[in-house]
Each structure stands twice: as C-alpha cells, then as structure tokens.
Design a protein around this motif. Structure first.
Motif, PDB file in Angstrom:
ATOM      1  N   MET A  48     -69.774 -39.311 -40.788  1.00 31.61           N
ATOM      2  CA  MET A  48     -70.939 -39.784 -41.503  1.00 31.61           C
ATOM      3  C   MET A  48     -71.177 -38.961 -42.774  1.00 31.61           C
ATOM      4  SD  MET A  48     -72.266 -42.321 -40.068  1.00 31.61           S
ATOM      5  CE  MET A  48     -71.860 -43.202 -38.624  1.00 31.61           C
ATOM      6  N   PHE A  49     -70.938 -37.659 -42.650  1.00 31.84           N
ATOM      7  CA  PHE A  49     -71.164 -36.788 -43.809  1.00 31.84           C
ATOM      8  C   PHE A  49     -70.244 -37.178 -44.954  1.00 31.84           C
ATOM      9  CE2 PHE A  49     -69.844 -33.003 -46.210  1.00 31.84           C
ATOM     10  CZ  PHE A  49     -71.044 -32.718 -46.835  1.00 31.84           C
ATOM     11  N   LEU A  50     -68.990 -37.482 -44.643  1.00 28.26           N
ATOM     12  CA  LEU A  50     -68.046 -37.841 -45.696  1.00 28.26           C
ATOM     13  C   LEU A  50     -68.405 -39.170 -46.346  1.00 28.26           C
ATOM     14  CD1 LEU A  50     -64.708 -36.753 -44.020  1.00 28.26           C
ATOM     15  CD2 LEU A  50     -65.933 -35.592 -45.861  1.00 28.26           C
ATOM     16  N   GLN A  51     -68.989 -40.056 -45.596  1.00 26.92           N
ATOM     17  CA  GLN A  51     -69.388 -41.351 -46.152  1.00 26.92           C
ATOM     18  C   GLN A  51     -70.633 -41.238 -47.010  1.00 26.92           C
ATOM     19  OE1 GLN A  51     -69.775 -43.898 -42.772  1.00 26.92           O
ATOM     20  NE2 GLN A  51     -67.576 -44.189 -42.553  1.00 26.92           N
ATOM     21  N   SER A  52     -71.568 -40.418 -46.592  1.00 26.69           N
ATOM     22  CA  SER A  52     -72.838 -40.338 -47.320  1.00 26.69           C
ATOM     23  C   SER A  52     -72.880 -39.177 -48.310  1.00 26.69           C
ATOM     24  CB  SER A  52     -73.999 -40.183 -46.340  1.00 26.69           C
ATOM     25  OG  SER A  52     -73.907 -38.950 -45.670  1.00 26.69           O
ATOM     26  N   CYS A  53     -72.054 -38.152 -48.101  1.00 30.24           N
ATOM     27  CA  CYS A  53     -72.023 -36.941 -48.935  1.00 30.24           C
ATOM     28  C   CYS A  53     -73.374 -36.227 -48.973  1.00 30.24           C
ATOM     29  CB  CYS A  53     -71.532 -37.241 -50.333  1.00 30.24           C
ATOM     30  SG  CYS A  53     -69.813 -37.729 -50.397  1.00 30.24           S
ATOM     31  N   SER A  54     -74.158 -36.429 -47.949  1.00 27.29           N
ATOM     32  CA  SER A  54     -75.454 -35.769 -47.850  1.00 27.29           C
ATOM     33  C   SER A  54     -75.714 -35.445 -46.387  1.00 27.29           C
ATOM     34  CB  SER A  54     -76.560 -36.684 -48.377  1.00 27.29           C
ATOM     35  OG  SER A  54     -77.825 -36.208 -47.994  1.00 27.29           O
ATOM     36  N   MET A  55     -76.001 -34.181 -46.122  1.00 24.90           N
ATOM     37  CA  MET A  55     -76.270 -33.792 -44.733  1.00 24.90           C
ATOM     38  C   MET A  55     -77.515 -34.483 -44.196  1.00 24.90           C
ATOM     39  SD  MET A  55     -75.196 -30.015 -43.658  1.00 24.90           S
ATOM     40  CE  MET A  55     -75.153 -29.021 -45.113  1.00 24.90           C
ATOM     41  N   ILE A 104     -64.101 -23.625 -37.826  1.00 25.34           N
ATOM     42  CA  ILE A 104     -62.925 -23.958 -37.019  1.00 25.34           C
ATOM     43  C   ILE A 104     -61.755 -24.397 -37.890  1.00 25.34           C
ATOM     44  CG2 ILE A 104     -62.027 -25.597 -35.304  1.00 25.34           C
ATOM     45  CD1 ILE A 104     -64.911 -25.496 -34.064  1.00 25.34           C
ATOM     46  N   THR A 105     -62.015 -25.221 -38.906  1.00 18.90           N
ATOM     47  CA  THR A 105     -60.931 -25.780 -39.721  1.00 18.90           C
ATOM     48  C   THR A 105     -60.593 -24.946 -40.946  1.00 18.90           C
ATOM     49  OG1 THR A 105     -62.447 -27.128 -41.045  1.00 18.90           O
ATOM     50  CG2 THR A 105     -61.525 -28.133 -39.033  1.00 18.90           C
ATOM     51  N   HIS A 106     -61.445 -23.993 -41.282  1.00 16.30           N
ATOM     52  CA  HIS A 106     -61.278 -23.176 -42.492  1.00 16.30           C
ATOM     53  C   HIS A 106     -61.268 -24.050 -43.748  1.00 16.30           C
ATOM     54  CE1 HIS A 106     -60.516 -19.745 -39.954  1.00 16.30           C
ATOM     55  NE2 HIS A 106     -59.607 -20.449 -39.304  1.00 16.30           N
ATOM     56  N   MET A 107     -62.054 -25.121 -43.717  1.00 15.18           N
ATOM     57  CA  MET A 107     -62.178 -26.011 -44.867  1.00 15.18           C
ATOM     58  C   MET A 107     -63.586 -25.903 -45.428  1.00 15.18           C
ATOM     59  SD  MET A 107     -60.226 -29.469 -43.707  1.00 15.18           S
ATOM     60  CE  MET A 107     -59.969 -30.035 -45.370  1.00 15.18           C
ATOM     61  N   ASN A 108     -63.706 -26.158 -46.715  1.00 15.34           N
ATOM     62  CA  ASN A 108     -65.006 -26.211 -47.370  1.00 15.34           C
ATOM     63  C   ASN A 108     -65.367 -27.685 -47.506  1.00 15.34           C
ATOM     64  OD1 ASN A 108     -67.257 -26.101 -48.944  1.00 15.34           O
ATOM     65  ND2 ASN A 108     -66.301 -25.043 -50.648  1.00 15.34           N
ATOM     66  N   THR A 109     -66.238 -28.178 -46.651  1.00 16.50           N
ATOM     67  CA  THR A 109     -66.574 -29.598 -46.645  1.00 16.50           C
ATOM     68  C   THR A 109     -67.396 -30.015 -47.856  1.00 16.50           C
ATOM     69  OG1 THR A 109     -68.507 -29.185 -45.257  1.00 16.50           O
ATOM     70  CG2 THR A 109     -66.463 -29.793 -44.139  1.00 16.50           C
ATOM     71  N   LYS A 110     -67.846 -29.056 -48.650  1.00 15.72           N
ATOM     72  CA  LYS A 110     -68.596 -29.379 -49.865  1.00 15.72           C
ATOM     73  C   LYS A 110     -67.660 -29.587 -51.064  1.00 15.72           C
ATOM     74  CE  LYS A 110     -72.443 -26.726 -48.090  1.00 15.72           C
ATOM     75  NZ  LYS A 110     -71.766 -26.164 -46.925  1.00 15.72           N
ATOM     76  N   ASN A 111     -66.408 -29.226 -50.918  1.00 18.23           N
ATOM     77  CA  ASN A 111     -65.420 -29.384 -51.973  1.00 18.23           C
ATOM     78  C   ASN A 111     -64.952 -30.843 -52.014  1.00 18.23           C
ATOM     79  OD1 ASN A 111     -62.955 -29.540 -53.396  1.00 18.23           O
ATOM     80  ND2 ASN A 111     -62.469 -27.422 -52.929  1.00 18.23           N
ATOM     81  N   PRO A 112     -65.108 -31.534 -53.154  1.00 19.22           N
ATOM     82  CA  PRO A 112     -64.733 -32.950 -53.232  1.00 19.22           C
ATOM     83  C   PRO A 112     -63.255 -33.209 -52.939  1.00 19.22           C
ATOM     84  CG  PRO A 112     -65.962 -32.292 -55.184  1.00 19.22           C
ATOM     85  CD  PRO A 112     -65.711 -31.053 -54.383  1.00 19.22           C
ATOM     86  N   HIS A 113     -62.391 -32.290 -53.307  1.00 20.03           N
ATOM     87  CA  HIS A 113     -60.957 -32.464 -53.045  1.00 20.03           C
ATOM     88  C   HIS A 113     -60.670 -32.413 -51.545  1.00 20.03           C
ATOM     89  CE1 HIS A 113     -59.985 -32.317 -57.280  1.00 20.03           C
ATOM     90  NE2 HIS A 113     -60.698 -31.194 -57.398  1.00 20.03           N
ATOM     91  N   GLU A 114     -61.332 -31.523 -50.854  1.00 14.35           N
ATOM     92  CA  GLU A 114     -61.137 -31.429 -49.409  1.00 14.35           C
ATOM     93  C   GLU A 114     -61.794 -32.605 -48.697  1.00 14.35           C
ATOM     94  OE1 GLU A 114     -61.595 -27.580 -47.649  1.00 14.35           O
ATOM     95  OE2 GLU A 114     -60.752 -26.597 -49.405  1.00 14.35           O
ATOM     96  N   GLN A 115     -62.898 -33.108 -49.227  1.00 15.35           N
ATOM     97  CA  GLN A 115     -63.529 -34.298 -48.659  1.00 15.35           C
ATOM     98  C   GLN A 115     -62.581 -35.494 -48.770  1.00 15.35           C
ATOM     99  OE1 GLN A 115     -67.213 -34.894 -50.737  1.00 15.35           O
ATOM    100  NE2 GLN A 115     -68.274 -33.254 -49.629  1.00 15.35           N
ATOM    101  N   LEU A 116     -61.970 -35.661 -49.943  1.00 10.59           N
ATOM    102  CA  LEU A 116     -61.027 -36.761 -50.144  1.00 10.59           C
ATOM    103  C   LEU A 116     -59.832 -36.621 -49.208  1.00 10.59           C
ATOM    104  CD1 LEU A 116     -60.114 -39.273 -51.646  1.00 10.59           C
ATOM    105  CD2 LEU A 116     -59.120 -37.766 -53.387  1.00 10.59           C
ATOM    106  N   SER A 117     -59.350 -35.406 -49.055  1.00 11.65           N
ATOM    107  CA  SER A 117     -58.230 -35.152 -48.151  1.00 11.65           C
ATOM    108  C   SER A 117     -58.578 -35.554 -46.721  1.00 11.65           C
ATOM    109  CB  SER A 117     -57.845 -33.669 -48.204  1.00 11.65           C
ATOM    110  OG  SER A 117     -56.849 -33.383 -47.266  1.00 11.65           O
ATOM    111  N   LEU A 118     -59.762 -35.195 -46.265  1.00 11.38           N
ATOM    112  CA  LEU A 118     -60.195 -35.561 -44.918  1.00 11.38           C
ATOM    113  C   LEU A 118     -60.323 -37.072 -44.765  1.00 11.38           C
ATOM    114  CD1 LEU A 118     -62.897 -32.871 -44.107  1.00 11.38           C
ATOM    115  CD2 LEU A 118     -60.737 -33.209 -42.933  1.00 11.38           C
TER     116      LEU A 118
END
Length: 58
Positions: A1-8, A32-46
C-alpha cells in the motif's frame, strides 16, 4: 500500500491501521531489508520485483 500511495498516512488509512503502526512496520522492513523505502529508485525497484513475481506466478 505504501508503494502505491507513497504516503504512510494514506497507506495506514487504506489498511485500516494507525499511522504509528504503519511507521513501525516500515521501519522494521527497512531494518530487515537494508533498503531505504523513501528513495524513489528503491521504491521503483520494489514495485518491479512485485510485478515480476506476480507475472511469473501466473
């Protein structure tokens, strides 16, 4: 849901959970994943990974 809305807050509302619960869950995912979910590049990757998994499983 976070990736779809980009808002917590919007994601928490869509999931019918408290915003603090959403923030905690996102923090745990990042730990756990060592990812920055606020980074747009990592969001696109996910998003691409989820789409590929869905495509492969169908």
């Amino acid at each position: 849901m976070f990736l779809q809305s980009c808002s917590m807050n919007k994601a928490a509302e869509m999931m019918h959970i408290h915003a603090n619960t959403m923030a905690y869950r996102m923090k745990r995912i990042e730990e756990i994943t060592h990812m920055n979910t606020k980074n747009p590049h990592e969001q696109l990757s996910l998003l691409m990974e989820f789409a590929l998994r869905e495509y492969i499983s169908s």
